[in-house]
Design a protein around this motif. Structure first.
Motif, PDB file in Angstrom:
ATOM      1  N   GLY A  38      12.145 -23.011 -10.590  1.00 35.15           N
ATOM      2  CA  GLY A  38      12.018 -23.037  -9.138  1.00 35.15           C
ATOM      3  C   GLY A  38      10.587 -23.251  -8.687  1.00 35.15           C
ATOM      4  O   GLY A  38       9.724 -23.673  -9.453  1.00 35.15           O
ATOM      5  N   SER A  39      10.361 -22.938  -7.450  1.00 32.46           N
ATOM      6  CA  SER A  39       9.046 -23.144  -6.842  1.00 32.46           C
ATOM      7  C   SER A  39       8.092 -22.016  -7.182  1.00 32.46           C
ATOM      8  O   SER A  39       8.496 -20.871  -7.360  1.00 32.46           O
ATOM      9  N   GLU A  40       6.822 -22.368  -7.225  1.00 35.83           N
ATOM     10  CA  GLU A  40       5.766 -21.375  -7.404  1.00 35.83           C
ATOM     11  C   GLU A  40       5.811 -20.402  -6.224  1.00 35.83           C
ATOM     12  O   GLU A  40       6.051 -20.805  -5.099  1.00 35.83           O
ATOM     13  N   GLN A  41       5.608 -19.108  -6.495  1.00 34.83           N
ATOM     14  CA  GLN A  41       5.631 -18.107  -5.430  1.00 34.83           C
ATOM     15  C   GLN A  41       4.588 -17.025  -5.687  1.00 34.83           C
ATOM     16  O   GLN A  41       4.178 -16.807  -6.821  1.00 34.83           O
ATOM     17  N   GLN A  42       4.178 -16.386  -4.636  1.00 40.69           N
ATOM     18  CA  GLN A  42       3.247 -15.263  -4.720  1.00 40.69           C
ATOM     19  C   GLN A  42       4.058 -13.988  -4.870  1.00 40.69           C
ATOM     20  O   GLN A  42       4.935 -13.712  -4.059  1.00 40.69           O
ATOM     21  N   VAL A  43       3.752 -13.207  -5.917  1.00 39.32           N
ATOM     22  CA  VAL A  43       4.520 -12.002  -6.212  1.00 39.32           C
ATOM     23  C   VAL A  43       3.582 -10.802  -6.186  1.00 39.32           C
ATOM     24  O   VAL A  43       2.559 -10.794  -6.873  1.00 39.32           O
ATOM     25  N   CYS A  44       3.921  -9.795  -5.412  1.00 40.54           N
ATOM     26  CA  CYS A  44       3.120  -8.572  -5.360  1.00 40.54           C
ATOM     27  C   CYS A  44       3.250  -7.883  -6.722  1.00 40.54           C
ATOM     28  O   CYS A  44       4.344  -7.545  -7.157  1.00 40.54           O
ATOM     29  N   ASP A  59       0.805  -1.219   0.000  1.00 37.55           N
ATOM     30  CA  ASP A  59       0.000   0.000   0.000  1.00 37.55           C
ATOM     31  C   ASP A  59       0.838   1.268   0.000  1.00 37.55           C
ATOM     32  O   ASP A  59       0.338   2.351   0.246  1.00 37.55           O
ATOM     33  N   ASN A  60       2.131   1.136  -0.285  1.00 32.87           N
ATOM     34  CA  ASN A  60       2.994   2.303  -0.468  1.00 32.87           C
ATOM     35  C   ASN A  60       3.391   2.476  -1.932  1.00 32.87           C
ATOM     36  O   ASN A  60       4.130   3.386  -2.263  1.00 32.87           O
ATOM     37  N   ASP A  61       2.916   1.589  -2.799  1.00 34.10           N
ATOM     38  CA  ASP A  61       3.262   1.616  -4.220  1.00 34.10           C
ATOM     39  C   ASP A  61       1.975   1.445  -5.023  1.00 34.10           C
ATOM     40  O   ASP A  61       1.380   0.363  -5.028  1.00 34.10           O
ATOM     41  N   ASN A  62       1.529   2.496  -5.705  1.00 34.92           N
ATOM     42  CA  ASN A  62       0.251   2.405  -6.402  1.00 34.92           C
ATOM     43  C   ASN A  62       0.330   1.617  -7.711  1.00 34.92           C
ATOM     44  O   ASN A  62      -0.666   1.438  -8.387  1.00 34.92           O
ATOM     45  N   ALA A  63       1.494   1.134  -8.076  1.00 38.39           N
ATOM     46  CA  ALA A  63       1.636   0.327  -9.290  1.00 38.39           C
ATOM     47  C   ALA A  63       1.355  -1.154  -9.030  1.00 38.39           C
ATOM     48  O   ALA A  63       1.200  -1.924  -9.969  1.00 38.39           O
TER      49      ALA A  63
END
Length: 111
Positions: A91-97, A68-72
């Motif tokens: 590699g492994s599956e990952q959650q990326v913002c 919530d500090n980066d509007n992109a």
């Protein structure tokens, strides 16, 4: 009390009053500069749900905004590290913002 002594005391009191007035004014200006709150309280009060104004509430308020500090960026997408930028992650599956798509360095498919 002599007139001279009385005049000296009044002069000292006036000086004290001026000093107190200056201190109070400085303190008042400091409070006004922060909107009447401390910096942390002001930041929290100004954006309790969507600090970066991207239209997505932060996760603390049940939203999806992962940063919530980066509007992109506002959502977590599943991705794989793609160091060579060939479109195939490793590699492994990952959650990326992320924003609308995964950022550079990530691929949606892994091999």
């Amino acid at each position: 009390m002599s007139k001279n002594r009385l005049a000296e005391n009044i002069s000292i009191w006036r000086g004290d009053i001026r000093l107190v007035t200056c201190v109070v004014l400085i303190a008042l200006l400091a409070v006004l500069a922060t909107g009447g709150t401390t910096g942390v309280q002001k930041a929290y009060a100004a954006c309790p749900e969507d600090c970066d104004n991207d239209g997505y509430n932060n996760e603390s308020y049940g939203g999806t905004d992962c940063d919530d500090n980066d509007n992109a960026v506002w959502q977590l997408l599943t991705g794989y590290t793609d160091a060579d930028a060939d479109g195939d992650g490793t590699g492994s599956e990952q959650q990326v913002c992320s924003g609308a798509s995964l950022p550079t360095g990530y691929a949606a498919a892994g091999c």
